[in-house]
Write a protein that holds these residues in place. Structure first.
Motif, short mmCIF file in Angstrom:
data_model
loop_
_atom_site.label_atom_id
_atom_site.label_comp_id
_atom_site.label_asym_id
_atom_site.label_seq_id
_atom_site.Cartn_x
_atom_site.Cartn_y
_atom_site.Cartn_z
N THR A 58 0.83 -1.19 0.00
CA THR A 58 0.00 0.00 0.00
C THR A 58 0.87 1.25 0.00
OG1 THR A 58 -1.63 -1.23 1.29
CG2 THR A 58 -1.94 1.15 1.11
N LEU A 59 0.62 2.14 -0.96
CA LEU A 59 1.40 3.36 -1.10
C LEU A 59 0.63 4.52 -0.48
CD1 LEU A 59 4.07 4.34 -2.41
CD2 LEU A 59 2.74 4.89 -4.45
N TYR A 60 1.33 5.29 0.36
CA TYR A 60 0.75 6.47 0.99
C TYR A 60 1.52 7.69 0.51
CZ TYR A 60 -1.70 3.24 4.06
OH TYR A 60 -2.51 2.25 4.53
N GLY A 61 0.80 8.74 0.14
CA GLY A 61 1.43 9.94 -0.40
C GLY A 61 1.10 11.18 0.40
N PHE A 62 2.07 12.12 0.43
CA PHE A 62 1.93 13.33 1.24
C PHE A 62 2.44 14.54 0.48
CE2 PHE A 62 2.67 9.57 3.71
CZ PHE A 62 1.59 9.55 4.58
N GLY A 63 1.86 15.69 0.81
CA GLY A 63 2.26 16.91 0.16
C GLY A 63 3.66 17.37 0.54
N THR A 64 4.13 16.94 1.72
CA THR A 64 5.47 17.31 2.18
C THR A 64 6.19 16.12 2.77
OG1 THR A 64 4.80 17.88 4.44
CG2 THR A 64 4.62 19.63 2.78
N ALA A 65 7.51 16.17 2.75
CA ALA A 65 8.31 15.12 3.37
C ALA A 65 8.11 15.13 4.89
CB ALA A 65 9.79 15.32 3.04
N ASP A 66 7.80 16.29 5.45
CA ASP A 66 7.55 16.40 6.89
C ASP A 66 6.36 15.55 7.31
OD1 ASP A 66 7.97 17.49 9.49
OD2 ASP A 66 6.39 18.96 9.15
N GLU A 67 5.28 15.61 6.51
CA GLU A 67 4.10 14.79 6.81
C GLU A 67 4.45 13.31 6.72
OE1 GLU A 67 0.15 17.13 5.36
OE2 GLU A 67 1.51 16.52 3.77
#
Length: 199
Positions: A58-67
């Motif tokens: 399962t791939l999870y994506g975020f707007g920032t590397a911090d998240e």
């Protein structure tokens, strides 16, 4: 490990997107806020983490590397899986989460569905010295997605993040009553998340 992806957005849901990279469409689970910032046909760059289970990748994506980094960090605590970690980021910003952990604010943490008092205390105990310094973030730098109206869609998204149907419906009703001009799904969702999350 897939640390990031960049490609063309093929589909945008309330809590997931499909990004085409090299001719392959990658289904990426994300927070409603991140999904709302993307447009079909537009370009997307997401910081990602791949969660490997016996029966799924399962791939999870975020707007920032911090998240992304905070998503990974909170999962080091026993009992916190990807779903709860994602719900934490849907409810509060990374800085709000870090502040709650560093300050031992159990009340703020239990507002995330799936986290009880004991779980929140365990998160504070295990991560208090690991959350690092607070990072100045650009709050709400994303534009709402033109996804049309639909209180049902917002309620479904909230239920998917772990709230009960009653909590979801009540939150939508409150924000709609407070601001009848909220008609876009993404705007309603953000307002409902603020209603349910820590102030």
């Amino acid at each position: 490990m897939i640390a990031s992806l960049h490609g063309t957005v093929q589909h945008v849901g309330l809590d997931q997107v499909v990004v085409e990279v090299g001719g392959v469409g990658l289904l990426t689970h994300t927070t409603p806020g991140t999904a709302a910032a993307l447009r079909i046909g537009g370009s997307a760059t997401l910081s990602t983490t791949l969660v490997v289970r016996e029966d799924a990748l399962t791939l999870y994506g975020f707007g920032t590397a911090d998240e992304r980094d905070l998503f990974e960090l909170v999962q080091t605590v026993s009992g916190v899986g990807p779903r709860i970690a994602l719900a934490m980021l849907a409810v509060a910003s990374p800085d709000q989460i870090r502040a709650a952990i560093a300050g031992g604010d159990v009340a703020a943490l239990v507002k995330t569905p799936g986290i009880g008092k004991k779980g929140a205390e365990r998160i504070v105990l295990e991560l208090k010295d690991k959350v690092g310094p607070l990072v100045a973030a650009d709050a709400a730098d994303t534009a709402p997605a033109p996804t049309g109206t639909g209180h049902g869609q917002v309620s479904e998204a909230l239920i998917g993040l772990g709230w009960s149907a009653k909590q979801a419906d009540d939150a939508v009703a409150k924000v709609t009553a407070a601001d009848p001009s909220l008609t876009e799904v993404s705007d309603l969702l953000r307002a409902a998340l603020r209603q349910l999350g820590p102030s």
